[in-house]
Design a protein around this motif. Structure first.
Motif, PDB file in Angstrom:
ATOM      1  N   MET A 227       0.822  -1.218   0.000  1.00 50.09           N
ATOM      2  CA  MET A 227       0.000   0.000   0.000  1.00 50.09           C
ATOM      3  C   MET A 227       0.853   1.265   0.000  1.00 50.09           C
ATOM      4  O   MET A 227       0.419   2.331   0.424  1.00 50.09           O
ATOM      5  CB  MET A 227      -0.946   0.027   1.219  1.00 50.09           C
ATOM      6  CG  MET A 227      -1.928  -1.113   1.261  1.00 50.09           C
ATOM      7  SD  MET A 227      -3.119  -1.027  -0.091  1.00 50.09           S
ATOM      8  CE  MET A 227      -3.975  -2.586   0.108  1.00 50.09           C
ATOM      9  N   LYS A 228       2.086   1.156  -0.506  1.00 49.47           N
ATOM     10  CA  LYS A 228       2.985   2.307  -0.536  1.00 49.47           C
ATOM     11  C   LYS A 228       3.198   2.765  -1.977  1.00 49.47           C
ATOM     12  O   LYS A 228       3.073   1.989  -2.924  1.00 49.47           O
ATOM     13  CB  LYS A 228       4.337   1.945   0.092  1.00 49.47           C
ATOM     14  CG  LYS A 228       4.267   1.639   1.586  1.00 49.47           C
ATOM     15  CD  LYS A 228       5.638   1.292   2.131  1.00 49.47           C
ATOM     16  CE  LYS A 228       5.572   1.000   3.624  1.00 49.47           C
ATOM     17  NZ  LYS A 228       6.899   0.615   4.166  1.00 49.47           N
TER      18      LYS A 228
ATOM     19  N   ALA B  53      -6.249   1.970  -0.036  1.00 50.03           N
ATOM     20  CA  ALA B  53      -5.000   2.409   0.589  1.00 50.03           C
ATOM     21  C   ALA B  53      -5.266   3.252   1.840  1.00 50.03           C
ATOM     22  O   ALA B  53      -4.574   3.122   2.849  1.00 50.03           O
ATOM     23  CB  ALA B  53      -4.161   3.179  -0.420  1.00 50.03           C
TER      24      ALA B  53
ATOM     25  N   GLU C 159      -6.499   1.023   4.667  1.00 44.34           N
ATOM     26  CA  GLU C 159      -5.489   0.089   5.186  1.00 44.34           C
ATOM     27  C   GLU C 159      -4.272   0.781   5.787  1.00 44.34           C
ATOM     28  O   GLU C 159      -3.416   0.118   6.342  1.00 44.34           O
ATOM     29  CB  GLU C 159      -5.017  -0.836   4.053  1.00 44.34           C
ATOM     30  CG  GLU C 159      -6.116  -1.720   3.486  1.00 44.34           C
ATOM     31  CD  GLU C 159      -6.707  -2.656   4.526  1.00 44.34           C
ATOM     32  OE1 GLU C 159      -5.936  -3.259   5.283  1.00 44.34           O
ATOM     33  OE2 GLU C 159      -7.946  -2.787   4.571  1.00 44.34           O
ATOM     34  N   SER C 160      -4.212   2.108   5.660  1.00 43.64           N
ATOM     35  CA  SER C 160      -3.040   2.821   6.190  1.00 43.64           C
ATOM     36  C   SER C 160      -3.151   3.012   7.691  1.00 43.64           C
ATOM     37  O   SER C 160      -4.209   2.929   8.277  1.00 43.64           O
ATOM     38  CB  SER C 160      -2.921   4.177   5.503  1.00 43.64           C
ATOM     39  OG  SER C 160      -4.037   4.996   5.783  1.00 43.64           O
TER      40      SER C 160
END
Length: 205
Positions: free
Chosen positions: A135-136, A201, A204-205
């Motif tokens: 997720m980066k 994203a 989930e961050s």
């Protein structure tokens, strides 16, 4: 602070990448459609096969989501992302199918920018899918897709203005308008994919 145990399950990421690569293939087939020497019937068959392969990958994703106890991110997001990717392929296949059904010859040159947007956006999408693992470094992806969608909108308006400018017969205008609408829908669907990735994203961050 939010903690979440992520399962060591890589197949979803591989399948999403596989699906996005089908889109790259579809966009490249669309580019061949602009070549006047292309056999449109053969191209239509290739596109139908590409769409069939994309459907198969979509079914794999859904089946895996239904059978996996703990998914790498929300099950509903997996379904939504798979569906959004599939929509892109459906619209691209529709575009080629319409060209064949309407027995269109050479397409106007100003259709090319729309196809170029699709090619670039599908490539960016294929490059982004593996990054779902971490997720980066995804923000540049959805920002660029949004820019490309805006570029596609501007091209779409110019094409429509040209079609209704008096250079084409009325029936030909209607046929070409259907084709460019399908191209526009495919670009919009790619933006929906990027929006879904952004929402995943953020969650989930």
């Amino acid at each position: 602070m939010r903690f979440r145990i992520r399962p060591v399950e890589t197949s979803f990421y591989d399948l999403f990448t596989e699906m996005a690569n089908h889109l790259v293939e579809g966009a490249n087939l669309l580019a061949q459609m602009l070549d006047s020497s292309t056999d449109k019937k053969a191209l239509g068959e290739q596109m139908r096969e590409a769409e069939h392969q994309a459907d198969e990958t979509t079914h794999k994703i859904v089946k895996r989501a239904n059978s996996t106890f703990i998914t790498p991110f929300d099950r509903e997001d997996i379904y939504r992302l798979a569906s959004s990717l599939d929509d892109v392929m459906d619209f691209m296949e529709e575009t080629v199918d319409l060209v064949g059904l309407y027995e269109l010859g050479d397409l106007p040159a100003d259709f090319a920018p729309q196809v170029e947007v699709l090619q670039r956006a599908t490539q960016l999408t294929a490059e982004a899918m593996p990054r779902l693992r971490t997720m980066k470094d995804l923000d540049e992806y959805w920002i660029e897709i949004n820019r490309l969608e805006n570029q596609g909108d501007r091209s779409y308006r110019r094409i429509v203005a040209h079609l209704f400018g008096g250079s084409y017969k009325s029936l030909e205008v209607l046929k070409l308008k259907d084709v460019v609408d399908s191209l526009e829908h495919a670009i919009d669907a790619l933006e929906s994919v990027a929006n879904t990735v952004e929402q995943i994203a953020v969650k989930e961050s």
